[in-house]
Design a protein around this motif. Structure first.
Motif, PDB file in Angstrom:
ATOM      1  N   ASP A  78       0.828  -1.202   0.000  1.00 45.28           N
ATOM      2  CA  ASP A  78       0.000   0.000   0.000  1.00 45.28           C
ATOM      3  C   ASP A  78       0.866   1.257   0.000  1.00 45.28           C
ATOM      4  O   ASP A  78       0.540   2.256  -0.645  1.00 45.28           O
ATOM      5  CB  ASP A  78      -0.938   0.033   1.216  1.00 45.28           C
ATOM      6  CG  ASP A  78      -2.056  -0.989   1.117  1.00 45.28           C
ATOM      7  OD1 ASP A  78      -2.292  -1.553   0.028  1.00 45.28           O
ATOM      8  OD2 ASP A  78      -2.710  -1.235   2.163  1.00 45.28           O
ATOM      9  N   THR A  79       1.972   1.217   0.743  1.00 41.90           N
ATOM     10  CA  THR A  79       2.877   2.361   0.809  1.00 41.90           C
ATOM     11  C   THR A  79       3.480   2.630  -0.566  1.00 41.90           C
ATOM     12  O   THR A  79       3.524   3.782  -1.025  1.00 41.90           O
ATOM     13  CB  THR A  79       3.983   2.118   1.856  1.00 41.90           C
ATOM     14  OG1 THR A  79       3.361   1.867   3.117  1.00 41.90           O
ATOM     15  CG2 THR A  79       4.906   3.318   1.978  1.00 41.90           C
ATOM     16  N   SER A  82       0.903   4.130  -2.825  1.00 41.82           N
ATOM     17  CA  SER A  82       0.723   5.533  -2.461  1.00 41.82           C
ATOM     18  C   SER A  82       1.824   6.407  -3.065  1.00 41.82           C
ATOM     19  O   SER A  82       1.544   7.459  -3.657  1.00 41.82           O
ATOM     20  CB  SER A  82       0.694   5.659  -0.936  1.00 41.82           C
ATOM     21  OG  SER A  82       0.535   6.982  -0.557  1.00 41.82           O
ATOM     22  N   VAL A  83       3.078   5.973  -2.926  1.00 41.79           N
ATOM     23  CA  VAL A  83       4.207   6.728  -3.487  1.00 41.79           C
ATOM     24  C   VAL A  83       4.069   6.816  -5.008  1.00 41.79           C
ATOM     25  O   VAL A  83       4.209   7.898  -5.592  1.00 41.79           O
ATOM     26  CB  VAL A  83       5.562   6.087  -3.096  1.00 41.79           C
ATOM     27  CG1 VAL A  83       6.708   6.706  -3.888  1.00 41.79           C
ATOM     28  CG2 VAL A  83       5.812   6.218  -1.599  1.00 41.79           C
ATOM     29  N   GLU A  85       1.392   6.466  -6.953  1.00 43.75           N
ATOM     30  CA  GLU A  85       0.237   7.252  -7.396  1.00 43.75           C
ATOM     31  C   GLU A  85       0.422   8.744  -7.129  1.00 43.75           C
ATOM     32  O   GLU A  85       0.025   9.570  -7.940  1.00 43.75           O
ATOM     33  CB  GLU A  85      -1.040   6.754  -6.717  1.00 43.75           C
ATOM     34  CG  GLU A  85      -1.512   5.425  -7.264  1.00 43.75           C
ATOM     35  CD  GLU A  85      -2.760   4.891  -6.581  1.00 43.75           C
ATOM     36  OE1 GLU A  85      -3.334   3.934  -7.129  1.00 43.75           O
ATOM     37  OE2 GLU A  85      -3.153   5.396  -5.512  1.00 43.75           O
ATOM     38  N   ASN A  86       1.033   9.087  -6.003  1.00 43.07           N
ATOM     39  CA  ASN A  86       1.171  10.500  -5.630  1.00 43.07           C
ATOM     40  C   ASN A  86       2.384  11.178  -6.253  1.00 43.07           C
ATOM     41  O   ASN A  86       2.311  12.343  -6.633  1.00 43.07           O
ATOM     42  CB  ASN A  86       1.230  10.662  -4.107  1.00 43.07           C
ATOM     43  CG  ASN A  86      -0.056  10.228  -3.444  1.00 43.07           C
ATOM     44  OD1 ASN A  86      -1.127  10.368  -4.004  1.00 43.07           O
ATOM     45  ND2 ASN A  86       0.058   9.680  -2.254  1.00 43.07           N
ATOM     46  N   GLU A  87       3.491  10.482  -6.346  1.00 36.75           N
ATOM     47  CA  GLU A  87       4.740  11.103  -6.791  1.00 36.75           C
ATOM     48  C   GLU A  87       5.062  10.851  -8.262  1.00 36.75           C
ATOM     49  O   GLU A  87       5.874  11.552  -8.842  1.00 36.75           O
ATOM     50  CB  GLU A  87       5.912  10.619  -5.925  1.00 36.75           C
ATOM     51  CG  GLU A  87       5.718  10.816  -4.435  1.00 36.75           C
ATOM     52  CD  GLU A  87       5.450  12.270  -4.045  1.00 36.75           C
ATOM     53  OE1 GLU A  87       6.057  13.184  -4.653  1.00 36.75           O
ATOM     54  OE2 GLU A  87       4.623  12.487  -3.143  1.00 36.75           O
ATOM     55  N   GLU A  89       2.520  10.179 -10.718  1.00 32.56           N
ATOM     56  CA  GLU A  89       1.205  10.139 -11.358  1.00 32.56           C
ATOM     57  C   GLU A  89       1.294  10.324 -12.869  1.00 32.56           C
ATOM     58  O   GLU A  89       0.643   9.613 -13.632  1.00 32.56           O
ATOM     59  CB  GLU A  89       0.338  11.226 -10.722  1.00 32.56           C
ATOM     60  CG  GLU A  89      -1.036  11.361 -11.295  1.00 32.56           C
ATOM     61  CD  GLU A  89      -1.817  12.489 -10.637  1.00 32.56           C
ATOM     62  OE1 GLU A  89      -3.033  12.469 -10.769  1.00 32.56           O
ATOM     63  OE2 GLU A  89      -1.191  13.384 -10.021  1.00 32.56           O
ATOM     64  N   ARG A  90       2.133  11.259 -13.313  1.00 32.77           N
ATOM     65  CA  ARG A  90       2.244  11.528 -14.752  1.00 32.77           C
ATOM     66  C   ARG A  90       3.043  10.443 -15.461  1.00 32.77           C
ATOM     67  O   ARG A  90       2.727  10.052 -16.583  1.00 32.77           O
ATOM     68  CB  ARG A  90       2.868  12.897 -14.980  1.00 32.77           C
ATOM     69  CG  ARG A  90       1.917  14.027 -14.565  1.00 32.77           C
ATOM     70  CD  ARG A  90       2.585  15.378 -14.520  1.00 32.77           C
ATOM     71  NE  ARG A  90       3.115  15.763 -15.823  1.00 32.77           N
ATOM     72  CZ  ARG A  90       4.130  16.605 -15.972  1.00 32.77           C
ATOM     73  NH1 ARG A  90       4.723  17.142 -14.934  1.00 32.77           N
ATOM     74  NH2 ARG A  90       4.560  16.918 -17.190  1.00 32.77           N
ATOM     75  N   TYR A 133       8.612   7.353   3.255  1.00 27.10           N
ATOM     76  CA  TYR A 133       7.958   7.781   2.015  1.00 27.10           C
ATOM     77  C   TYR A 133       8.952   8.522   1.116  1.00 27.10           C
ATOM     78  O   TYR A 133       9.074   8.239  -0.075  1.00 27.10           O
ATOM     79  CB  TYR A 133       6.760   8.671   2.376  1.00 27.10           C
ATOM     80  CG  TYR A 133       5.894   9.082   1.219  1.00 27.10           C
ATOM     81  CD1 TYR A 133       4.727   8.390   0.937  1.00 27.10           C
ATOM     82  CD2 TYR A 133       6.227  10.163   0.406  1.00 27.10           C
ATOM     83  CE1 TYR A 133       3.914   8.768  -0.126  1.00 27.10           C
ATOM     84  CE2 TYR A 133       5.432  10.544  -0.651  1.00 27.10           C
ATOM     85  CZ  TYR A 133       4.271   9.845  -0.914  1.00 27.10           C
ATOM     86  OH  TYR A 133       3.470  10.214  -1.972  1.00 27.10           O
ATOM     87  N   THR A 134       9.697   9.466   1.713  1.00 30.48           N
ATOM     88  CA  THR A 134      10.678  10.258   0.971  1.00 30.48           C
ATOM     89  C   THR A 134      11.798   9.377   0.429  1.00 30.48           C
ATOM     90  O   THR A 134      12.204   9.506  -0.732  1.00 30.48           O
ATOM     91  CB  THR A 134      11.264  11.368   1.872  1.00 30.48           C
ATOM     92  OG1 THR A 134      10.167  12.154   2.363  1.00 30.48           O
ATOM     93  CG2 THR A 134      12.225  12.260   1.126  1.00 30.48           C
ATOM     94  N   THR A 137      10.578   7.279  -2.456  1.00 26.59           N
ATOM     95  CA  THR A 137      10.457   8.111  -3.659  1.00 26.59           C
ATOM     96  C   THR A 137      11.825   8.249  -4.333  1.00 26.59           C
ATOM     97  O   THR A 137      11.956   8.039  -5.544  1.00 26.59           O
ATOM     98  CB  THR A 137       9.882   9.509  -3.302  1.00 26.59           C
ATOM     99  OG1 THR A 137       8.601   9.331  -2.673  1.00 26.59           O
ATOM    100  CG2 THR A 137       9.706  10.362  -4.548  1.00 26.59           C
TER     101      THR A 137
END
Length: 157
Positions: A78-79, A82-83, A85-87, A89-90, A133-134, A137
């Motif tokens: 899930d983490t 999340s990364v 999809e959020n970071e 996305e493009r 998270y960072t 990424t």
């Protein structure tokens, strides 16, 4: 004989419930049948003990679910989703994050990043989550670059 049959039904219920949850949140552990069976057995025992102690069936179900999902509330999968999809996305429109996350979970750099942190059920609620998270990424960016995966907005030359 009837009691045994009933137990098998309950056991199957907890096993199916756990497999479904793991399929959504821990797909990398879905093949660990020993864990799933042992955990389903523990949940069944908790359920039966609660009913024997006079708890209602919904209360017993809730107690069994606590046992069933213990240690599984925080999900690496899930983490990563999340990364991604959020970071990214493009670069990675849906459904790519769902396809890429299982591959990334087996990546040594990603595993090493997760291993730096003491992952618990409450991990997502603590300050260290932002650091994880960072770092994830950054690790994903490095993986993309080292595999020559073009990212949107990347300068040529």
């Amino acid at each position: 004989m009837i009691m045994k049959q009933n137990n098998k039904q309950e056991l199957s219920y907890f096993r199916l419930k756990l497999r479904s949850y793991m399929g959504e949140h821990h797909p990398e552990r879905l093949q660990d049948m020993e864990f799933i069976t042992a955990r389903a057995d523990l949940a069944l025992t908790a359920y039966c003990d609660a009913v024997a102690q006079g708890f209602t069936h919904p209360e017993a179900e809730s107690m069994a679910s606590e046992v069933l999902y213990q240690g599984l509330h925080f999900s690496k999968y899930d983490t990563l989703i999340s990364v991604l999809e959020n970071e990214f996305e493009r670069e990675l429109p849906a459904p790519l994050p769902e396809k890429l996350a299982p591959i990334l979970l087996s990546n040594k750099a990603i595993q090493a990043t997760f291993d730096k942190f003491g992952l618990t059920d409450e991990f997502a609620a603590i300050e260290q989550y932002v650091r994880l998270y960072t770092e994830l990424t950054g690790t994903i960016v490095l993986i993309m670059e080292s595999n020559n995966l073009a990212t949107v907005g990347q300068a040529d030359g």
